[in-house]
Write an enzyme that holds these catalytic residues in place. Structure first.
Site, short mmCIF file in Angstrom:
data_model
loop_
_atom_site.label_atom_id
_atom_site.label_comp_id
_atom_site.label_asym_id
_atom_site.label_seq_id
_atom_site.Cartn_x
_atom_site.Cartn_y
_atom_site.Cartn_z
N ASP A 12 0.88 -1.16 0.00
CA ASP A 12 0.00 0.00 0.00
C ASP A 12 0.93 1.23 0.00
O ASP A 12 2.11 1.11 0.37
CB ASP A 12 -0.85 -0.05 1.28
N ASP A 14 -0.02 5.16 0.84
CA ASP A 14 -0.18 6.14 1.92
C ASP A 14 -0.21 5.46 3.28
O ASP A 14 -1.03 4.57 3.52
CB ASP A 14 -1.47 6.94 1.71
C1 XBP Z 1 -4.93 6.49 0.78
C2 XBP Z 1 -6.06 7.27 0.26
C3 XBP Z 1 -5.83 8.38 -0.70
C4 XBP Z 1 -5.00 9.53 -0.14
C5 XBP Z 1 -5.15 10.77 -0.99
O1 XBP Z 1 -4.55 5.55 -0.17
O2 XBP Z 1 -7.19 6.96 0.59
O3 XBP Z 1 -7.10 8.86 -1.03
O4 XBP Z 1 -5.44 9.87 1.16
O5 XBP Z 1 -4.81 10.54 -2.34
P1 XBP Z 1 -3.73 4.16 0.20
P2 XBP Z 1 -5.78 11.01 -3.51
O6 XBP Z 1 -3.54 4.06 1.68
O7 XBP Z 1 -4.60 3.10 -0.39
O8 XBP Z 1 -2.41 4.30 -0.53
O9 XBP Z 1 -6.20 12.41 -3.19
O10 XBP Z 1 -4.95 10.92 -4.76
O11 XBP Z 1 -6.94 10.07 -3.53
MG MG Z 2 -2.78 3.20 3.46
#
Ligand code: XBP
Ligand code: MG
Length: 256
Positions: A12, A14
């Site tokens: 993953d 973020d």
């Molecule tokens: C995390 C998310 C993303 C980010 C913001 O993604 O939910 O929406 O917060 O990015 P993950 P965007 O943990 O699955 O990597 O504004 O591009 O959506």
């Molecule tokens: Mg995440």
């Protein structure tokens, strides 16, 4: 190759590969609100709540709906969401180019170990491809992530398992050859929905969530000098830190 080594490890983004929410996306959303003259600001606590909605556009939509229903704004939010999110993405890319979004401690060590053992790497994120590619090119430029599935490549984002189903389809490996690393309850719901072994590496936001659907929950990647704290370990892996031998042990316990 040992039968219990993974063939692919899926990260993953973020909160897992990079600590990007509080001091990254949150900041970018707030600056975008300001540029659009909107009277909104997400403090740490509020952002933690809205993070429960995956995907920036969906998060904005949910927040705007909430504001409209509480009577604090009359904005026709649907018209604004795409433009606001485009601006937020631009700002976030600026933060990336200023080197403000960095890999989590221990991630590079683990990735190097996996590459040295010829284990395939993949990305499964809800984030947008534009900034994900910019981040990978800058902070992980020597690394070959063979499959990259973003929020723009699926119809339903996490907690729906679609992103992980697509990863499985791209590799064609059986479920017992893939390990996912996630940080959040919605991410774990998605990987588990696709029946994949999952290690949760909690961060400051997600440590408050119930991550116990994962096969192992720790509070970081750690290294040989920095032991992780074990939060949930039903398979008795007892890792000192997250490495290939911990993954092998996890697959052994699950598959035998
Ligand atoms: C995390 C998310 C993303 C980010 C913001 O993604 O939910 O929406 O917060 O990015 P993950 P965007 O943990 O699955 O990597 O504004 O591009 O959506
Ligand atoms: Mg995440």
């Amino acid at each position: 190759m040992s039968k219990d080594l993974p063939k692919a490890v899926v990260f993953d983004v973020d909160g897992t590969l990079v600590d990007s929410e509080r001091d990254g996306h949150r900041v970018a959303f707030n600056l975008a609100f300001k540029e659009f003259g909107l009277p909104f600001y997400w403090d740490d606590e509020q952002y933690s709540y809205w993070l429960g909605i995956s995907g920036g556009q969906s998060r904005l939509r949910a927040y705007f709906r909430h504001q409209a229903s509480s009577g604090s704004t009359q904005i026709n939010y649907e018209k604004l969401i795409v433009a606001l999110h485009t601006k937020k993405t631009e700002i976030f890319q600026d933060l990336i180019s200023q080197n403000l979004i960095k890999p989590r401690f221990g991630v590079m060590r683990l990735i190097n170990e996996l590459e040295n053992n010829e284990i395939e790497l993949a990305i499964a994120t809800t984030g947008s491809r534009t900034w994900v590619e910019a981040l990978l090119a800058q902070e992980f430029k020597a690394i070959n992530f063979k499959v990259i599935i973003t929020g723009q490549d699926v119809e339903k984002t996490k907690p729906d398992p679609q992103v992980y189903e697509q990863i499985k389809k791209s590799f064609g490996f059986s479920n017992d050859k893939i390990i996912v690393i996630e940080d959040s309850a919605i991410g774990i719901q998605a990987s588990k929905g696709a029946q994949l072994a999952t290690i949760a590496v909690a961060n400051l936001y997600t440590i408050k969530e119930n991550l116990n659907e994962a096969d192992l929950v720790v509070d970081g990647f750690g290294d040989d000098q920095n032991k992780v704290n074990i939060i949930y370990d039903p398979l008795h892996i007892t890792p000192n830190y997250i490495d290939l031998s911990c993954m092998q042990k996890l697959l052994e316990s699950k598959n035998n």
